[in-house]
Design a protein around this motif. Structure first.
Motif, PDB file in Angstrom:
ATOM      1  N   TYR A  38       0.886  -1.014  -0.085  1.00  0.00           N
ATOM      2  CA  TYR A  38      -0.194  -0.155  -0.132  1.00  0.00           C
ATOM      3  C   TYR A  38       0.975   1.315  -0.152  1.00  0.00           C
ATOM      4  CZ  TYR A  38      -3.873  -2.833   1.620  1.00  0.00           C
ATOM      5  OH  TYR A  38      -4.744  -3.925   1.713  1.00  0.00           O
ATOM      6  N   GLY A  39       0.106   2.242  -0.266  1.00  0.00           N
ATOM      7  CA  GLY A  39       0.938   3.639  -0.039  1.00  0.00           C
ATOM      8  C   GLY A  39       1.028   3.991   1.031  1.00  0.00           C
ATOM      9  N   ALA A  40       1.632   4.894   1.649  1.00  0.00           N
ATOM     10  CA  ALA A  40       1.694   5.568   3.083  1.00  0.00           C
ATOM     11  C   ALA A  40       0.818   6.958   3.072  1.00  0.00           C
ATOM     12  CB  ALA A  40       3.170   5.513   3.514  1.00  0.00           C
ATOM     13  N   GLU A  41       0.722   7.238   4.386  1.00  0.00           N
ATOM     14  CA  GLU A  41       0.157   8.762   4.516  1.00  0.00           C
ATOM     15  C   GLU A  41       0.695   9.461   5.820  1.00  0.00           C
ATOM     16  OE1 GLU A  41      -4.204   9.125   6.300  1.00  0.00           O
ATOM     17  OE2 GLU A  41      -4.060   7.948   4.491  1.00  0.00           O
ATOM     18  N   TYR A  42       0.635  10.698   5.805  1.00  0.00           N
ATOM     19  CA  TYR A  42       0.984  11.252   7.000  1.00  0.00           C
ATOM     20  C   TYR A  42      -0.119  11.438   7.998  1.00  0.00           C
ATOM     21  CZ  TYR A  42       5.241  13.098   4.571  1.00  0.00           C
ATOM     22  OH  TYR A  42       6.470  13.049   4.003  1.00  0.00           O
ATOM     23  N   GLN A  43       0.001  11.159   9.315  1.00  0.00           N
ATOM     24  CA  GLN A  43      -0.955  11.521  10.493  1.00  0.00           C
ATOM     25  C   GLN A  43      -0.194  12.477  11.495  1.00  0.00           C
ATOM     26  OE1 GLN A  43      -4.311   9.623  10.804  1.00  0.00           O
ATOM     27  NE2 GLN A  43      -3.739  10.248   8.653  1.00  0.00           N
ATOM     28  N   THR A  44      -0.287  13.681  11.163  1.00  0.00           N
ATOM     29  CA  THR A  44       0.237  14.692  11.950  1.00  0.00           C
ATOM     30  C   THR A  44      -0.429  15.752  12.747  1.00  0.00           C
ATOM     31  OG1 THR A  44       0.328  16.024   9.925  1.00  0.00           O
ATOM     32  CG2 THR A  44       2.164  14.615  10.383  1.00  0.00           C
ATOM     33  N   SER A  45      -1.801  15.796  12.496  1.00  0.00           N
ATOM     34  CA  SER A  45      -2.530  16.563  13.021  1.00  0.00           C
ATOM     35  C   SER A  45      -2.840  16.242  14.571  1.00  0.00           C
ATOM     36  CB  SER A  45      -3.757  16.852  12.476  1.00  0.00           C
ATOM     37  OG  SER A  45      -4.708  17.975  13.120  1.00  0.00           O
ATOM     38  N   GLY A  46      -2.381  17.209  15.441  1.00  0.00           N
ATOM     39  CA  GLY A  46      -2.667  17.001  16.982  1.00  0.00           C
ATOM     40  C   GLY A  46      -1.675  15.963  17.662  1.00  0.00           C
ATOM     41  N   TYR A  47      -0.452  15.660  16.965  1.00  0.00           N
ATOM     42  CA  TYR A  47       0.517  14.690  17.459  1.00  0.00           C
ATOM     43  C   TYR A  47       1.637  15.673  18.008  1.00  0.00           C
ATOM     44  CZ  TYR A  47      -2.383  10.706  16.559  1.00  0.00           C
ATOM     45  OH  TYR A  47      -3.717  10.004  16.345  1.00  0.00           O
ATOM     46  N   GLY A  48       1.608  16.944  18.169  1.00  0.00           N
ATOM     47  CA  GLY A  48       2.707  17.736  18.839  1.00  0.00           C
ATOM     48  C   GLY A  48       3.712  18.439  18.199  1.00  0.00           C
ATOM     49  N   VAL A  49       3.678  18.308  16.752  1.00  0.00           N
ATOM     50  CA  VAL A  49       4.622  19.057  15.876  1.00  0.00           C
ATOM     51  C   VAL A  49       3.981  19.905  15.249  1.00  0.00           C
ATOM     52  CG1 VAL A  49       6.857  18.880  14.662  1.00  0.00           C
ATOM     53  CG2 VAL A  49       6.474  17.004  16.308  1.00  0.00           C
ATOM     54  N   ARG A  50       3.792  21.397  15.342  1.00  0.00           N
ATOM     55  CA  ARG A  50       2.916  22.109  14.608  1.00  0.00           C
ATOM     56  C   ARG A  50       3.587  22.196  13.037  1.00  0.00           C
ATOM     57  NH1 ARG A  50      -1.321  24.077  17.137  1.00  0.00           N
ATOM     58  NH2 ARG A  50      -1.215  24.211  19.426  1.00  0.00           N
ATOM     59  N   GLU A  51       4.782  22.314  12.828  1.00  0.00           N
ATOM     60  CA  GLU A  51       5.418  22.494  11.621  1.00  0.00           C
ATOM     61  C   GLU A  51       5.338  21.486  10.630  1.00  0.00           C
ATOM     62  OE1 GLU A  51       9.808  23.051  11.689  1.00  0.00           O
ATOM     63  OE2 GLU A  51       9.801  21.565  13.071  1.00  0.00           O
ATOM     64  N   ILE A  52       4.438  20.430  10.950  1.00  0.00           N
ATOM     65  CA  ILE A  52       4.472  19.337  10.158  1.00  0.00           C
ATOM     66  C   ILE A  52       2.916  19.054   9.910  1.00  0.00           C
ATOM     67  CG2 ILE A  52       6.580  18.308  10.143  1.00  0.00           C
ATOM     68  CD1 ILE A  52       5.513  16.141  11.930  1.00  0.00           C
ATOM     69  N   TYR A  53       1.932  19.885  10.739  1.00  0.00           N
ATOM     70  CA  TYR A  53       0.506  19.564  10.504  1.00  0.00           C
ATOM     71  C   TYR A  53       0.019  19.579   8.971  1.00  0.00           C
ATOM     72  CZ  TYR A  53      -0.471  19.999  15.531  1.00  0.00           C
ATOM     73  OH  TYR A  53      -0.435  19.992  16.852  1.00  0.00           O
ATOM     74  N   GLY A  54       0.630  20.652   8.095  1.00  0.00           N
ATOM     75  CA  GLY A  54       0.046  20.862   6.928  1.00  0.00           C
ATOM     76  C   GLY A  54       0.188  19.696   5.938  1.00  0.00           C
ATOM     77  N   VAL A  55       0.902  18.477   6.230  1.00  0.00           N
ATOM     78  CA  VAL A  55       0.658  17.298   5.523  1.00  0.00           C
ATOM     79  C   VAL A  55      -0.189  16.336   6.079  1.00  0.00           C
ATOM     80  CG1 VAL A  55       3.131  17.695   4.443  1.00  0.00           C
ATOM     81  CG2 VAL A  55       2.639  16.308   6.531  1.00  0.00           C
ATOM     82  N   ASN A  56      -0.889  16.327   7.005  1.00  0.00           N
ATOM     83  CA  ASN A  56      -1.838  15.479   7.611  1.00  0.00           C
ATOM     84  C   ASN A  56      -2.696  14.662   6.481  1.00  0.00           C
ATOM     85  OD1 ASN A  56      -2.908  14.218  10.136  1.00  0.00           O
ATOM     86  ND2 ASN A  56      -4.728  15.325   9.302  1.00  0.00           N
ATOM     87  N   ASP A  57      -2.811  13.476   6.620  1.00  0.00           N
ATOM     88  CA  ASP A  57      -3.806  12.678   5.630  1.00  0.00           C
ATOM     89  C   ASP A  57      -3.402  12.660   4.329  1.00  0.00           C
ATOM     90  OD1 ASP A  57      -5.269  11.752   7.488  1.00  0.00           O
ATOM     91  OD2 ASP A  57      -6.953  13.435   7.295  1.00  0.00           O
ATOM     92  N   TYR A  58      -2.131  13.361   3.876  1.00  0.00           N
ATOM     93  CA  TYR A  58      -1.502  13.135   2.448  1.00  0.00           C
ATOM     94  C   TYR A  58      -0.659  12.001   2.285  1.00  0.00           C
ATOM     95  CZ  TYR A  58      -3.332  17.930   1.099  1.00  0.00           C
ATOM     96  OH  TYR A  58      -4.450  18.836   0.876  1.00  0.00           O
ATOM     97  N   PRO A  59      -0.516  11.493   0.939  1.00  0.00           N
ATOM     98  CA  PRO A  59       0.425  10.547   0.813  1.00  0.00           C
ATOM     99  C   PRO A  59       1.838  10.964   1.038  1.00  0.00           C
ATOM    100  CG  PRO A  59      -1.282  10.728  -1.101  1.00  0.00           C
ATOM    101  CD  PRO A  59      -1.287  12.005  -0.088  1.00  0.00           C
ATOM    102  N   VAL A  60       2.751  10.070   1.671  1.00  0.00           N
ATOM    103  CA  VAL A  60       3.931  10.211   2.098  1.00  0.00           C
ATOM    104  C   VAL A  60       4.814  10.355   0.435  1.00  0.00           C
ATOM    105  CG1 VAL A  60       6.221   9.288   3.022  1.00  0.00           C
ATOM    106  CG2 VAL A  60       3.842   9.136   4.168  1.00  0.00           C
TER     107      VAL A  60
END
Length: 165
Positions: free
Chosen positions: A37-59
């Motif tokens: 499968y492809g992979a996706e980022y899960q970043t929203s609400g996990y403590g590192v604000r500078e990477i929130y913008g990629v939440n739910d997008y493919p890696v």
């Protein structure tokens, strides 16, 4: 990458080409063997604000090309050893702690969204990874702190250990 809910198939992450080429005979029907499968980022609400913008997008996939034969990823650090070259720095990401285990990956501080693929498929989700005290002593480590990382290349004349613990 494997699906979060499956216990089998590959463990390591693969960087797939945008123009796959088949060399051998194949059957386009599912054989229920291994799945990729492809992979996706899960970043929203996990403590590192500078990477929130990629939440739910493919890696996005990236390969590092350097003039020396190898690089080393140093978890828990933002500095390279003396006279080494920093290739990039970022955060350790991995599977959700409640899912099947996956590889720890050092993701750039400014991750890139893949240009292809569907958003929010929830197959292989990469989460910022936090420190847990116990066998890892606190201090110097900090409980629940997201783990930084750096990828470094050695000088061409380097031999010997980088560090020992």
């Amino acid at each position: 990458s494997s699906n979060d809910g499956h216990s089998g198939s590959g463990y390591n992450r693969l960087c797939m080409p945008l123009d796959p080429q088949d060399q051998y005979s194949h059957n386009d029907n599912s054989q229920s063997g291994g799945y990729l499968y492809g992979a996706e980022y899960q970043t929203s609400g996990y403590g590192v604000r500078e990477i929130y913008g990629v939440n739910d997008y493919p890696v996005a996939c990236a390969m590092c090309e350097v003039s020396v034969p190898n690089v080393v990823m140093i978890p828990g650090s933002i500095y390279c050893p003396s006279q080494w070259t920093m290739e990039y720095s970022g955060y350790i990401m991995s599977n959700y702690y409640g899912n099947y285990k996956g590889e720890y990956v050092c993701v750039d501080r400014q991750p890139t969204k893949a240009t292809l693929g569907n958003r929010n498929t929830n197959h292989d989700r990469w989460y910022p990874t936090e420190m847990k005290c116990g066998d890892l002593p606190c201090p110097p480590f900090i409980e629940d702190r997201e783990l930084s990382c750096i990828v470094c290349s050695p000088p061409s004349n380097r031999t010997g250990a980088i560090y020992t613990r």
